[in-house]
Write a protein that holds these residues in place. Structure first.
Motif, mmCIF file in Angstrom:
data_model
loop_
_atom_site.group_PDB
_atom_site.id
_atom_site.type_symbol
_atom_site.label_atom_id
_atom_site.label_comp_id
_atom_site.label_asym_id
_atom_site.label_seq_id
_atom_site.Cartn_x
_atom_site.Cartn_y
_atom_site.Cartn_z
ATOM 1 N N GLY A 166 0.819 -1.211 0.000
ATOM 2 C CA GLY A 166 0.000 0.000 0.000
ATOM 3 C C GLY A 166 0.850 1.257 0.000
ATOM 4 N N ALA A 167 1.902 1.249 -0.829
ATOM 5 C CA ALA A 167 2.774 2.427 -0.900
ATOM 6 C C ALA A 167 2.031 3.581 -1.555
ATOM 7 C CB ALA A 167 4.027 2.095 -1.710
ATOM 8 N N ASP A 168 2.323 4.783 -1.107
ATOM 9 C CA ASP A 168 1.808 5.984 -1.756
ATOM 10 C C ASP A 168 2.595 6.157 -3.056
ATOM 11 O OD1 ASP A 168 1.230 8.487 -2.658
ATOM 12 O OD2 ASP A 168 1.798 9.548 -0.809
ATOM 13 N N LEU A 169 1.965 5.796 -4.184
ATOM 14 C CA LEU A 169 2.686 5.793 -5.466
ATOM 15 C C LEU A 169 2.883 7.201 -6.017
ATOM 16 C CD1 LEU A 169 1.099 2.637 -7.178
ATOM 17 C CD2 LEU A 169 3.097 2.787 -5.658
ATOM 18 N N SER A 170 2.328 8.203 -5.304
ATOM 19 C CA SER A 170 2.581 9.582 -5.723
ATOM 20 C C SER A 170 3.756 10.182 -4.940
ATOM 21 C CB SER A 170 1.329 10.435 -5.528
ATOM 22 O OG SER A 170 1.090 10.624 -4.141
ATOM 23 N N ALA A 171 4.340 9.403 -4.016
ATOM 24 C CA ALA A 171 5.534 9.885 -3.298
ATOM 25 C C ALA A 171 6.687 9.981 -4.294
ATOM 26 C CB ALA A 171 5.882 8.945 -2.160
ATOM 27 N N ARG A 172 7.707 10.736 -3.966
ATOM 28 C CA ARG A 172 8.767 11.015 -4.941
ATOM 29 C C ARG A 172 9.865 9.954 -4.983
ATOM 30 N NH1 ARG A 172 10.310 17.263 -4.307
ATOM 31 N NH2 ARG A 172 11.535 16.770 -6.158
ATOM 32 N N TYR A 173 10.199 9.376 -3.831
ATOM 33 C CA TYR A 173 11.394 8.537 -3.771
ATOM 34 C C TYR A 173 11.132 7.179 -3.139
ATOM 35 C CZ TYR A 173 13.283 13.276 -4.071
ATOM 36 O OH TYR A 173 13.537 14.565 -4.437
ATOM 37 N N VAL A 174 11.932 6.186 -3.572
ATOM 38 C CA VAL A 174 12.000 4.909 -2.866
ATOM 39 C C VAL A 174 13.467 4.726 -2.480
ATOM 40 C CG1 VAL A 174 11.568 2.436 -2.980
ATOM 41 C CG2 VAL A 174 10.085 4.009 -4.249
ATOM 42 N N ALA A 175 13.713 4.527 -1.183
ATOM 43 C CA ALA A 175 15.081 4.459 -0.659
ATOM 44 C C ALA A 175 15.381 3.050 -0.152
ATOM 45 C CB ALA A 175 15.249 5.468 0.475
ATOM 46 N N PHE A 176 16.633 2.626 -0.320
ATOM 47 C CA PHE A 176 17.057 1.280 0.064
ATOM 48 C C PHE A 176 18.209 1.371 1.054
ATOM 49 C CE2 PHE A 176 15.197 1.360 -4.086
ATOM 50 C CZ PHE A 176 14.329 0.285 -4.074
ATOM 51 N N THR A 177 18.088 0.642 2.158
ATOM 52 C CA THR A 177 19.167 0.557 3.143
ATOM 53 C C THR A 177 19.647 -0.887 3.162
ATOM 54 O OG1 THR A 177 17.911 2.163 4.421
ATOM 55 C CG2 THR A 177 19.802 1.159 5.505
ATOM 56 N N CYS A 178 20.971 -1.070 3.216
ATOM 57 C CA CYS A 178 21.550 -2.412 3.086
ATOM 58 C C CYS A 178 22.337 -2.741 4.355
ATOM 59 C CB CYS A 178 22.478 -2.441 1.886
ATOM 60 S SG CYS A 178 21.700 -1.755 0.406
ATOM 61 N N PHE A 179 22.430 -4.051 4.672
ATOM 62 C CA PHE A 179 23.098 -4.403 5.931
ATOM 63 C C PHE A 179 24.619 -4.398 5.819
ATOM 64 C CE2 PHE A 179 21.690 -8.577 4.189
ATOM 65 C CZ PHE A 179 22.928 -9.178 4.010
ATOM 66 N N ASP A 180 25.160 -4.061 4.632
ATOM 67 C CA ASP A 180 26.613 -3.871 4.524
ATOM 68 C C ASP A 180 26.995 -2.400 4.665
ATOM 69 O OD1 ASP A 180 25.686 -2.822 2.175
ATOM 70 O OD2 ASP A 180 27.024 -3.948 0.852
ATOM 71 N N GLY A 181 26.026 -1.553 5.039
ATOM 72 C CA GLY A 181 26.318 -0.140 5.239
ATOM 73 C C GLY A 181 26.052 0.709 4.004
ATOM 74 N N TYR A 182 25.599 0.063 2.915
ATOM 75 C CA TYR A 182 25.326 0.777 1.674
ATOM 76 C C TYR A 182 23.911 1.331 1.689
ATOM 77 C CZ TYR A 182 25.700 1.492 -3.438
ATOM 78 O OH TYR A 182 25.781 2.013 -4.705
ATOM 79 N N SER A 183 23.671 2.336 0.846
ATOM 80 C CA SER A 183 22.311 2.846 0.667
ATOM 81 C C SER A 183 22.220 3.508 -0.695
ATOM 82 C CB SER A 183 21.973 3.864 1.759
ATOM 83 O OG SER A 183 22.893 4.933 1.695
#
Ligand SMILES: Nc1nc2c(c(=O)[nH]1)N[C@H]1C(S)=C(S)[C@@H](COP(=O)(O)O)O[C@H]1N2
Ligand SMILES: [Mo]
Length: 256
Positions: A166-183
């Motif tokens: 149920g994501a708000d598809l009108s939002a601007r960004y999708v962000a990813f956080t990774c367990f190796d410290g990357y994003s």
């Protein structure tokens, strides 16, 4: 004139060469090099180029402008080229901001967390992800460092996942956080592109840690650094999230 009365040239803390070096560093896509002089940079950005923060602000504003141009040109319906299985690159090259011996195993009790502008924030187990519809693709992965290779990935189209939570598809960004410290982060239009996958398999096998286990992004419309491996959280947001390489001057939109 004595030395003391000479105009103090050192007041200008940043030289043209400094700025040009900075420009060369951030303009990996060639946009700035082709189109901008220093005067043009000052004019376009309206920033004071005599200080480091002024230069940063100017470069930042031009990169954002480049992002907006790329976003406007991006078509959600245009598919990238796909290849036959015979074209797959083997061995496949590993890349990360650290050497391969530092690859992390999936942490015990791993779940995929979901945050931000979504209706359903319950975390996802791998089993739950595997129960969603999946698609396979053989596409070219292009690294900003100047090499590319063709691989096969299979997984849940990100648009399917975003609708499930149920994501708000009108939002601007999708962000990813990774367990190796990357994003990293992407624009919503690219997130909804049909070839953007939450990949669970690589080369017909469940992802191994170095290829992004247990789930990675595979987004062939963008340069390789957007294809986040080892994801532990996905956030839907209107606040610009940036990312590991983006913070170091890589073009944020990074379309191929
Ligand atoms: N978690 C994580 N994801 C990452 C990276 C990283 O360092 N950590 N590097 C990116 C870069 S720059 C590239 S080119 C690809 C490499 O993916 P591969 O190892 O499957 O070839 O992963 C991307 N995703
Ligand atoms: Mo990369």
């Amino acid at each position: 004139m004595t030395d003391q009365l000479k105009p103090e040239r050192k007041l200008v803390a940043v030289s043209a060469d400094d700025i040009k070096a900075q420009l060369a560093r951030v303009s990996r896509r060639g946009f700035l090099k082709r189109t901008l002089s220093l005067g043009g940079l000052a004019l376009l950005s309206g920033c004071d180029l005599s200080t480091h923060s002024g230069v940063d602000a100017a470069l930042e504003s031009i990169l954002r402008f480049d992002d907006r141009v790329q976003a406007a040109l991006f078509s959600r319906d245009r598919l990238v080229q796909t290849y036959p299985a015979s074209a797959i690159t083997r061995p496949f090259r590993f890349n990360a901001y650290y050497p391969e011996w530092q690859v992390r195993d999936v942490p015990d009790g791993w779940v995929l967390n979901v945050a931000g502008q979504v209706a359903e924030k319950r975390p996802w187990t791998l089993e739950a992800l595997m129960a969603l519809p999946q698609e396979s693709q053989i596409t070219r992965h292009i690294c900003i460092e100047g090499w590319s290779q063709i691989g096969q990935w299979r997984g849940v189209p990100l648009h399917v996942f975003l609708r499930h939570i149920g994501a708000d598809l009108s939002a601007r960004y999708v962000a990813f956080t990774c367990f190796d410290g990357y994003s990293t982060s992407i624009d919503m239009a690219s997130a909804l592109h049909p070839q953007t996958l939450l990949a669970l398999d690589f080369d017909s096998k469940p992802l191994e840690p170095q290829w992004g286990a247990p789930v990675r992004l595979r987004i062939p419309t963008k340069l390789g650094f957007k294809s986040a491996k080892n994801i532990e959280a996905i956030e839907v947001t209107n606040t610009f999230p940036g990312g590991y390489w983006e913070q170091q001057g890589y073009d944020w939109f990074a379309g191929v």
